[in-house]
Each structure stands twice: as structure tokens, then as C-alpha cells.
Design a protein around this motif. Structure first.
Motif, mmCIF file in Angstrom:
data_model
loop_
_atom_site.group_PDB
_atom_site.id
_atom_site.type_symbol
_atom_site.label_atom_id
_atom_site.label_comp_id
_atom_site.label_asym_id
_atom_site.label_seq_id
_atom_site.Cartn_x
_atom_site.Cartn_y
_atom_site.Cartn_z
ATOM 1 N N TYR A 1 123.244 25.971 -27.101
ATOM 2 C CA TYR A 1 123.031 24.635 -26.471
ATOM 3 C C TYR A 1 122.579 24.321 -24.990
ATOM 4 O O TYR A 1 121.898 23.528 -24.756
ATOM 5 C CB TYR A 1 124.393 23.575 -26.386
ATOM 6 N N SER A 2 122.998 25.346 -24.207
ATOM 7 C CA SER A 2 122.573 25.434 -22.861
ATOM 8 C C SER A 2 121.232 25.877 -22.394
ATOM 9 O O SER A 2 120.791 25.994 -21.457
ATOM 10 C CB SER A 2 123.752 26.254 -22.002
ATOM 11 N N SER B 1 123.607 33.209 -16.936
ATOM 12 C CA SER B 1 123.778 31.897 -17.788
ATOM 13 C C SER B 1 124.935 31.889 -18.548
ATOM 14 O O SER B 1 125.754 31.075 -18.569
ATOM 15 C CB SER B 1 122.610 31.860 -18.868
ATOM 16 N N HIS C 1 121.773 19.008 -29.156
ATOM 17 C CA HIS C 1 123.196 19.313 -29.972
ATOM 18 C C HIS C 1 123.151 19.153 -31.259
ATOM 19 O O HIS C 1 124.193 18.940 -31.776
ATOM 20 C CB HIS C 1 123.952 18.444 -29.172
ATOM 21 N N SER D 1 127.844 30.295 -16.645
ATOM 22 C CA SER D 1 127.760 28.548 -16.585
ATOM 23 C C SER D 1 127.863 27.743 -17.865
ATOM 24 O O SER D 1 128.091 26.658 -17.756
ATOM 25 C CB SER D 1 126.600 28.091 -15.603
ATOM 26 N N ASN D 2 127.661 28.579 -19.189
ATOM 27 C CA ASN D 2 127.956 27.767 -20.279
ATOM 28 C C ASN D 2 128.882 28.183 -21.151
ATOM 29 O O ASN D 2 129.076 27.447 -22.198
ATOM 30 C CB ASN D 2 126.302 28.158 -21.139
ATOM 31 N N THR E 1 122.852 35.019 -27.285
ATOM 32 C CA THR E 1 122.822 33.438 -26.942
ATOM 33 C C THR E 1 121.377 32.774 -26.898
ATOM 34 O O THR E 1 121.092 31.455 -26.472
ATOM 35 C CB THR E 1 123.407 33.213 -25.419
ATOM 36 N N GLU F 1 126.434 27.233 -31.057
ATOM 37 C CA GLU F 1 126.670 26.501 -29.915
ATOM 38 C C GLU F 1 126.609 27.134 -28.516
ATOM 39 O O GLU F 1 126.278 26.326 -27.711
ATOM 40 C CB GLU F 1 128.327 26.091 -30.162
ATOM 41 N N THR F 2 126.385 28.618 -28.618
ATOM 42 C CA THR F 2 126.162 29.093 -27.373
ATOM 43 C C THR F 2 124.555 28.949 -27.050
ATOM 44 O O THR F 2 124.417 29.084 -25.808
ATOM 45 C CB THR F 2 126.040 30.675 -27.403
#
Ligand code: NZQ
Ligand code: ZN
Length: 384
Positions: free
Chosen positions: A178-179, A40, A233, A43-44, A135, A175-176
Motif C-alpha cells: 500500500y505504501s 521504506s 488500497h 515508515s510503513n 514489499t 498490504e505491505t
């Protein structure tokens, strides 16, 4: 209040962009191993941020740490570290990567079979220093001494704890998160909630500050968790949930008070035997732990009903019933089903768990040490 010692040296770097600051936290001459999970972070954008922060530094990578990290995988990292002379670890991922890295850190200098650290609670005398970039807000592993490892070969999921595996620092950048897949967002809210309940929902210990801190975390999760799910978000809600999860299990609310943890012990078996996510197991077990042990937990259940759920009308028993029902509804409302049948698991799991607990001597769990295998059976029967 009971006597206690409290020590927590973990430096927290909280907020947007904080990954950029990790270089200053790692000795300049360190040979670093970045540990991570199934990909992950690639990709983020987290991996790119970490690499940028470590530009010009000496580092290697070890990926592939599974959810519910496997001993077998972690031992490969131990071999690599010994061969390469690595002297600092950087865990980048969720609780499994952080927990796995704690085990690796303790296993490298360990003399003997490292599985003994969990299986025999062999004392940890040294550990490689490490930092974390978290994360997935859930476990509190980023600011505590605990680690849970699964031996895949025998399907055993066991923990160890040592002050030597406190991270040197942990980055918490909302922010980490969000994915994250929705399922993991939901899991995180429930895991943090149940961590608070394990330390709060026991019996009164004249610790009103710890009680109110615990209730604050529960109420904040009840308010902020749904905001995250409604708007993935929403930075502020992400930040609040993330800090709740850390505060839920960094030791602070558990000082000087009795602790339960029976729900977690039962849950670990459901993960080991059926691969149910950690938080999902807690959502299944906790409402039934509260139901079966409602007499021993009566005073705190009434306090919880009043202060967390605002339940003040009706008989004591009906308030307790409603508080337990509200707890279950909350887990369901954030997307975590609360019955074994929701996960395709039947009651035939019960004798296996009872047998394991008896063999391991887990025969007196809970804050009163009265959660015997018979009580565990009663709890599990209600989980159907
Ligand atoms: O492996 P990757 O590709 O990174 O994917 C992970 C994994 O599939 C993914 N993920 C994590 N952050 C992501 C992300 N996907 C997209 N975006 C992101 N930002 O999420 C999946 C689950 O990750 P995992 O680390 O397994 O979840 P969690 O943080 O819930 O950790 C669970 C483990 O922690 C243990 C549990 O037993 C379980 O083994 N616990 C550790 C505790 C402690 N150290 O104090 C206490 C807890 O009670 C718990 O027992
Ligand atoms: Zn947990």
C-alpha cells in the motif's frame, strides 16, 4: 515442447498478516541478519511487524541496500556477516533487497573476488540460507534463482543465477505494498508483463499450456493493474498483481519453451548508464524489440494479438501493428513512458551499449541467437 527439469522449493506465505509467521520458518538457534533498503520498511510498519515476529531471537540489521543494489554496499554486509558469524539472512524489501541478499548469501562462503560470480559467472558452490519479506511485486526474485547486481565503480549491471539462492520462504503480504510510490506500482506491473513476454513472445513450441498460462498472467495484469492504480488500497487487486508478478518469473511458464531476454539485456545497460528504473527501460525497449523482430516472432505475435488483445480483423500485418501499439499504450496507461526522450536520454547512448555488448561477447541474444549488435542498434534507434 523441449525437454526440461523443473525445481522450485520456495515456500510462499501469502496474504494479510503472514509476516507474523516467519519465526517458525527460521531455525530457532539461527543468528539472523535482516537486510533492507533505504528505509521504506521503517515508515510503513513492515519493520515493526518483522521485529515483533522475531521477538526473543538473535538478530542484527543491515540497511542501505540501494535500488539496483551496489556491489560495494553488499560487500560491507559480507564483512559484517563474516565478523559476526551470521547464519541466516532475512531480506525485507523489493527486488533489489532480495537480489542483493542473494548475492550476499553466495558471496560470504565464496573463495576469491565475489564480483566474479556475476562478471565471470564463477560457479556458486555454497550460500547462506535466507528468507524474504517482499514489499514490491515486480521482479519474481522472491521465488527464483536470479540476482542482478550493479558494480557502481564501473557502472556494470550483471546477473547471476544459482539454485543455491532460492529463498527458503517468501512472505507476500499485499498490504505491505500500500505504501509504494505510484511510480513503483507502475514499474511492477510493467516488469511482470515483460517477464511473461520474454518467455512467451518467441516462436511456437507446441506448449499450449505454457502459452495459456502466460496469456492468463498478461490478461490478469491488464485487468488488475489499473484497479490498483485507481484505488491504492484495493486489497484484492493488490493481491492479484502480486501473485501475477511471482508467477511471471518463478520458472513455471518458461519450462520447455524458447526464451528471449534481449529486451532485459538492453534495458540493464540503460539502467547502468543512465539510472533509468528497470521497468522503465523495458517499457522503452520491448515495443521496439517486437517491431524489429516481427518476422521471427510473427506466429506468436498473431496469437498474442488474438488471445490477449482480441484482435481478429484485418490483415496479419495490421493485427501485429495493433498488438504492438496496444502493448505500448498499456505501458503508458499504467504510467510508464515508452521513449528514451521521456527520460532525457539521447541516441548517443547507442554506441556505448553496442561497444559493451561486443566486449562482453553479447553478440547472439534472443530466442534465435540472432540479435546481434546490429539488431540491438536497430531496436535502440526506434527507442528515441
Ligand atoms: O529502498 P527502500 O527504502 O525500501 O525503497 C524502495 C526503492 O526505493 C521502494 N520500495 C520498495 N517497497 C516499498 C517501497 N517504498 C514504499 N513502500 C514499499 N512497500 O521502491 C524502490 C524500488 O525498489 P527496488 O527493490 O529497486 O525495485 P524492484 O523490486 O523493481 O527491483 C528492481 C531490481 O530487481 C532487478 C532489477 O534489475 C533491479 O535491479 N531484477 C531482478 C530480477 C530477478 N531477481 O529475477 C528480474 C528482473 O528482471 C530485474 O532485473
Ligand atoms: Zn525484469
Amino acid at each position: 515442447m523441449e525437454n526440461f527439469a523443473f525445481y522450485n522449493p520456495v515456500k510462499i506465505l501469502f496474504g494479510k498478516g503472514q509476516i507474523a509467521n516467519i519465526g517458525a520458518e527460521i531455525p530457532s538457534d539461527a543468528k539472523i541478519l535482516i537486510t533492507y533498503g533505504g528505509g521504506s520498511i521503517k515508515s510503513n510498519g513492515v519493520y515493526e511487524q518483522v521485529k515483533a515476529a522475531l521477538a526473543g531471537r538473535n538478530f542484527l540489521e543491515f540497511g542501505g541496500i540501494e535500488a539496483n543494489p551496489h556491489l560495494e554496499t553488499l560487500l560491507k554486509a559480507v564483512d559484517l556477516i563474516r565478523a559476526e558469524g551470521i547464519d541466516f539472512l532475512l531480506a525485507v524489501g523489493g527486488g533489489s533487497v532480495v537480489d542483493g541478499t542473494k548475492f550476499i548469501a553466495a558471496a560470504v562462503p565464496f573463495d576469491g573476488d565475489p564480483w566474479d560470480i556475476c562478471a565471470k559467472q564463477a560457479p556458486v558452490k555454497a550460500a547462506i540460507p535466507f528468507g524474504a519479506v517482499l514489499t514490491l511485486p515486480a521482479t519474481g526474485s522472491e521465488m527464483n534463482t536470479a540476482s542482478v547486481v550493479t558494480k557502481w565503480e564501473t557502472q556494470e549491471k550483471l546477473f547471476f543465477a544459482s539454485p543455491l539462492v532460492f529463498p527458503k520462504f517468501s512472505v507476500l503480504d499485499p498490504e505491505t505494498t500500500y505504501s509504494l510510490p505510484i511510480r513503483q506500482v507502475s514499474n511492477g506491473i510493467v516488469d511482470a508483463y515483460v517477464h511473461v513476454m520474454e518467455q512467451y513472445l518467441t516462436y511456437p513450441a507446441n506448449a499450449p499450456l505454457q502459452d495459456r498460462m502466460a496469456e492468463s498472467i498478461l490478461k490478469t495484469l491488464i485487468e488488475e493493474g489499473p484497479k490498483v492504480l485507481a484505488d491504492l488500497h484495493n486489497y484484492e487487486a493488490r493481491a492479484n498483481v502480486m501473485w501475477c508478478a511471482t508467477m511471471a518469473l518463478n520458472g513455471l511458464i518458461g519450462v520447455g519453451v524458447p526464451q528471449d531476454w534481449a529486451t532485459h539485456m538492453i534495458g540493464h545497460e540503460l539502467t547502468a548508464l543512465h539510472g533509468i528504473d528497470h521497468a522503465q527501460t523495458l517499457a522503452i525497449v520491448l515495443p521496439n524489440t517486437l517491431t524489429v523482430r516481427r518476422d521471427r516472432k510473427r506466429l506468436k505475435l498473431l496469437q498474442y494479438a488474438d488471445r490477449v488483445w482480441g484482435l481478429v480483423d484485418g490483415t496479419e500485418d495490421s493485427r501485429i501493428d495493433q498488438a504492438i501499439a496496444k502493448t505500448r499504450e498499456f505501458f503508458e496507461s499504467v504510467g510508464v513512458p515508452t521513449h528514451l526522450s521521456d527520460y532525457g536520454v539521447g541516441l548517443d547512448v547507442i554506441p556505448k551499449i553496442i561497444d559493451r555488448f561486443e566486449k562482453r561477447g553479447f553478440v547472439a541474444l534472443g530466442e534465435n541467437q540472432d540479435v546481434t549488435p546490429k539488431v540491438v542498434e536497430k531496436i535502440l534507434v526506434l527507442c528515441a
